[in-house]
Scaffold this active site. Sequence first.
Site, short mmCIF file in Angstrom:
data_model
loop_
_atom_site.label_atom_id
_atom_site.label_comp_id
_atom_site.label_asym_id
_atom_site.label_seq_id
_atom_site.Cartn_x
_atom_site.Cartn_y
_atom_site.Cartn_z
N GLU A 209 11.60 2.30 3.39
CA GLU A 209 10.44 2.62 2.55
C GLU A 209 10.79 3.58 1.41
O GLU A 209 9.91 4.20 0.82
CB GLU A 209 9.30 3.17 3.42
CG GLU A 209 8.84 2.13 4.45
CD GLU A 209 7.58 2.51 5.20
OE1 GLU A 209 7.11 3.66 5.09
OE2 GLU A 209 7.05 1.64 5.91
N LYS A 314 -4.02 -2.42 7.44
CA LYS A 314 -2.95 -3.31 6.99
C LYS A 314 -3.44 -4.75 7.15
O LYS A 314 -3.50 -5.26 8.27
CB LYS A 314 -1.72 -3.14 7.90
CG LYS A 314 -0.98 -1.81 7.80
CD LYS A 314 0.08 -1.73 8.90
CE LYS A 314 0.98 -0.53 8.76
NZ LYS A 314 1.80 -0.31 9.99
P1 PGA Z 1 6.05 -1.18 9.74
O1 PGA Z 1 5.96 0.38 9.61
O2 PGA Z 1 5.57 -1.80 8.49
O3 PGA Z 1 7.52 -1.41 10.00
O4 PGA Z 1 5.20 -1.57 10.92
C1 PGA Z 1 4.89 1.01 9.02
C2 PGA Z 1 4.08 1.81 10.00
O5 PGA Z 1 4.36 1.82 11.21
O6 PGA Z 1 3.11 2.43 9.57
ZN ZN Z 2 2.52 3.30 11.55
#
Ligand code: PGA
Ligand code: ZN
Length: 390
Positions: A209, A314
Amino acid sequence: MSKVKKIFAREILDSRGNPTVEVEILTDDEQSAFASVPSGQTTGSKEAVELRDTDADRYDGMGVLKAIENIDKQILPAVVGLDPLSQQELDQTLLDLDKTEHKSVLGANATLAVSLACCRLASQIKKIPLYQYIQQLLGWEQPFSSPTPMFNIINGGQHADNKLSFQEFMAVPTKPTTFKEKVREGTEIYHRLKKILLSQALNTAVGDEGGFSPNISDNEEAIKLILQAGKVNIALDIAGVGNDEISFWQKLMAQYPIIGIEDPLRDDDWQGWQEMTKTFDGKVLLIGDDIFATNPQLLQQGIKEKVANAVIIKPNQIGTLSETLKFIKIAKDANYVMIVSHRSGETEDTFISDLAVGCGAKYIKAGAPARGERVNKYNRLLRIEEELQR
Ligand code: PGA
Ligand code: ZN
């Protein structure tokens, strides 16, 4: 009225170099819009299914040709002729086609790409910004505001190959100022942190990230390094690998300016979550990511059982925009703090920036202020803020 005429679906690459789904929707009057879906690394057990090919000869089994075939052969025939302004009807059609709890037939990567592209297309047809159209879909009318960025500037866990067990160490600007100023503050801290790491002969390579992944193993040392770089608040994502001792968190919070702890416990430890919420509600944001998985039903259960006080949003955890908006409405009604989030595997799509403004989320997580697929989310928000100030 415009009608859906054609969908082109294709495999593109995400920021980790893994295939993901992109679609382009076209109408009979020659309008078109695209959307692509991100991909998580530490996915919760309750997330909708990201359909991957099992064919090990292509991309080590990571291909998404099956999801694309599902769009071509199943989704397109079912949605052709539909009005892109009928988002709910389109999403319901996807649910009816799939019929499974976690979208294991069509794949949530197939359904979400179509769902988001339809929304973007509708905003274009209405000739209004995407964030404004999203607010209309929610049926809300509050003035628009920009979210505060949570900059993930040190990466650990499964997002980096160092020994840090916490996944994300985020710097959160403290002053109530413009988004533009918050971006400046976060970026200056990011650059200062790099200098500090270099001065201590620590690795400045970045993780998935965009945050640095120094070769250290002490989580507290990572927090200290950030605080050395600037006066900020800290948010942590433990990604479910944490400590269930309340005293551990109490001590950490007493020592550092921690405003949020995400997934301190595993996503099946509801009792542990309840205890933490009882102890820390009102003192810190207890952010539910994998435990709710953007699933309206799970959040309703969480609210009833007094679990967490903030949520990660998400869209690809649930697989359609309408279900994401339902989740958002439930969170807002219960006064849970909303944090719209990217995934560790991202694309150039900036849909989440508009989603954050459209739903009035207090925060956005889009990684470090570095790497194209992260900064495009922040850059989109800079443009929106300027547009709102005109
Ligand atoms: P991920 O990590 O996109 O790999 O799930 C992001 C998070 O856990 O917030
Ligand atoms: Zn998370």
